[in-house]
Design a protein around this motif. Structure first.
Motif, PDB file in Angstrom:
ATOM      1  N   MET A  33       0.818  -1.214   0.000  1.00 16.20           N
ATOM      2  CA  MET A  33       0.000   0.000   0.000  1.00 16.20           C
ATOM      3  C   MET A  33       0.849   1.261   0.000  1.00 16.20           C
ATOM      4  SD  MET A  33      -3.377  -0.725   2.333  1.00 16.20           S
ATOM      5  CE  MET A  33      -2.512  -1.202   3.825  1.00 16.20           C
ATOM      6  N   LEU A  61      -5.135   4.831  -3.494  1.00 14.46           N
ATOM      7  CA  LEU A  61      -5.176   3.700  -2.585  1.00 14.46           C
ATOM      8  C   LEU A  61      -6.384   2.800  -2.820  1.00 14.46           C
ATOM      9  CD1 LEU A  61      -3.740   2.363  -0.195  1.00 14.46           C
ATOM     10  CD2 LEU A  61      -5.184   3.723   1.332  1.00 14.46           C
ATOM     11  N   LEU A  66      -5.367  -1.061  -3.645  1.00 13.86           N
ATOM     12  CA  LEU A  66      -6.034  -2.075  -2.829  1.00 13.86           C
ATOM     13  C   LEU A  66      -6.711  -3.172  -3.649  1.00 13.86           C
ATOM     14  CD1 LEU A  66      -7.575  -0.336   0.322  1.00 13.86           C
ATOM     15  CD2 LEU A  66      -5.935  -2.213   0.241  1.00 13.86           C
TER      16      LEU A  66
END
Length: 341
Positions: A33, A61, A66
Motif C-alpha cells: 500500500m 489507494l 487495494l
C-alpha cells in the motif's frame, strides 16, 4: 512417541506457522500500500484508510492499489490450493494447474472472448470466471481422456505428460491467434500470457471472491480424503473410499479454483507447485494442515512477486507471473532432479 502427543505437536506447529504467515501477509500488504508510482508515506496511507486522506490519495489507494493487492492475495491462495489438490489426487509432486494445462485451457477461453467481443469493455466481470471454467473443464477432460488407460485407470506419470502436451498445444494455438491480431489485442495477450494481474479493480474482486469463499472450505472439507489417496488406490478402496467419485469431485474443485483465478490474473504458473511443497516441508503431509498453509504461502508469494514487479524498474512493470517463474523455474528443475534419484 505417543500418537496423540505427536498429533498435538503437529497441530500446534501448524497453528504457529499460520500465525507467522498471516503476520507476513499483513506486513507485505502494508508495504504494498505504501509502494508504487505515486509516492505515499505510511502516515498518508494510514490517514487515508481511516477517511482522512486527500482525494488523490483516496483514488490511488482505494481504486488502484487495494483492488490489485486483494486480487493478488486471492489468486495466490486459489492457485496454491488447486495445486495441493492436484498433487494429492495424482500423488505426483509435479502436478500444478499451469503445468497440467488447466490454466492454459481457462486462459484460451478468456482470450478468445476478449479478442472476439467488440463490447468486451462493457461485459460483466462475472462472466469471465464462467468462461474460464468452460475452457478449464474442456482442457481437464482432454487431459483425463489422454491419461486414462482401460483396466488400469490413470497413472500419475501419464497425467503429468498429458497435461504438458495439452498446455503445449493450447499455447501454440494462442501464438497462432496472436499473429492475426491488431497491436492492442496482441499486447493484451502477451501481457496475459506473462501472468499480469490485469483484473485490478473492485469489480474483479467481487467476481473472484465468491469462488474463493466457497471452494477453499470445500477443499479443506475433503482434506481427509486426500490423506487416504496418499496411501494408494488399493488401500483407499479397502478403507471404503469411493475412489473415482471422490477424485472427480476434488478435480472439479481444483479446476474451478484455477479457472476463476486465471480469469482475473492471466497465466501465472508455479504458485500451485511451490505453495504445497513449502507447506509440506513446514507442517508435514496431512492435508488438513497442508491446505490452509498452502493458501497463505501462495497469497504471500504472489503479493511479493507483484510488489517486486511493480517497483523493480522505475518506468515499467514486470508481470507477477514472470517474477514467480524466476523462483519457480529453478525449483521445478530441482524437483525433476530429485525425482530421478
Amino acid at each position: 512417541m505417543n500418537e496423540a502427543v505427536f498429533h498435538r505437536k503437529r497441530t500446534l506447529r501448524t497453528l504457529i506457522t499460520l500465525i507467522i504467515l498471516v503476520l507476513t501477509a499483513f506486513a507485505v500488504l502494508l508495504i504494498s500500500m505504501n509502494t508504487g508510482f505515486t509516492k505515499m508515506s505510511p502516515l498518508e496511507v494510514l490517514r487515508t484508510l481511516f477517511g482522512g486522506g486527500t482525494p488523490r490519495d483516496e483514488l490511488v489507494l482505494f481504486q488502484f492499489r487495494l483492488p490489485r493487492i486483494v486480487i493478488a492475495l486471492l489468486v495466490g491462495m486459489g492457485l496454491a490450493v488447486a495445486g495441493a489438490i492436484l498433487q494429492g489426487v495424482s500423488r505426483n509432486a509435479l502436478a500444478d494447474p499451469g503445468i497440467l494445462g488447466i490454466n492454459s485451457g481457462a486462459g484460451l477461453a478468456v482470450v478468445l472472448f476478449v479478442v472476439t467481443n467488440p463490447m468486451r469493455e462493457s461485459a460483466s466481470p462475472m462472466l469471465l470466471p464462467v468462461l474460464a471454467l468452460v475452457g478449464a473443464f474442456a482442457a481437464a477432460a482432454g487431459i483425463y481422456l489422454m491419461a486414462y488407460k482401460k483396466n488400469k485407470g490413470i497413472s500419475s506419470s501419464r497425467l503429468v505428460l498429458s497435461g504438458i502436451a495439452m498446455a503445449t498445444g493450447i499455447n501454440a494455438l494462442m501464438i497462432v491467434l496472436t499473429l492475426q491480431l491488431d497491436p492492442n489485442e496482441f499486447n493484451f495477450i502477451a501481457t496475459w500470457q506473462a501472468g499480469s494481474i490485469w483484473g485490478s479493480n473492485w469489480k474483479f474482486v467481487v467476481a473472484l471472491l465468491p469462488w474463493i469463499i466457497v471452494l477453499l472450505p470445500a477443499a479443506l472439507w475433503k482434506a481427509r480424503q486426500m490423506n487416504v489417496f496418499s496411501l494408494g488406490d488399493d488401500t483407499a478402496t479397502g478403507l471404503g473410499s469411493y475412489l473415482n467419485r471422490q477424485r472427480l469431485l476434488l478435480l472439479v474443485i481444483a479446476v474451478a479454483l484455477s479457472a476463476a483465478c486465471v480469469a482475473v490474473s492471466g497465466g501465472i504458473g508455479f504458485v500451485g507447485l511451490l505453495g504445497p511443497h513449502i507447506a509440506r516441508r513446514l507442517v508435514g503431509p496431512r492435508y488438513e494442515h497442508v491446505i490452509p498453509v498452502s493458501a497463505l504461502i501462495g497469497g504471500v508469494l504472489l503479493l511479493v512477486a507483484d510488489l517486486i514487479g511493480r517497483t523493480l524498474m522505475d518506468n515499467s512493470e514486470i508481470p507477477a507471473g514472470v517474477m514467480v517463474a524466476i523462483i519457480g523455474g529453478p525449483y521445478f528443475l530441482y524437483l525433476l532432479a530429485r525425482s530421478r534419484t
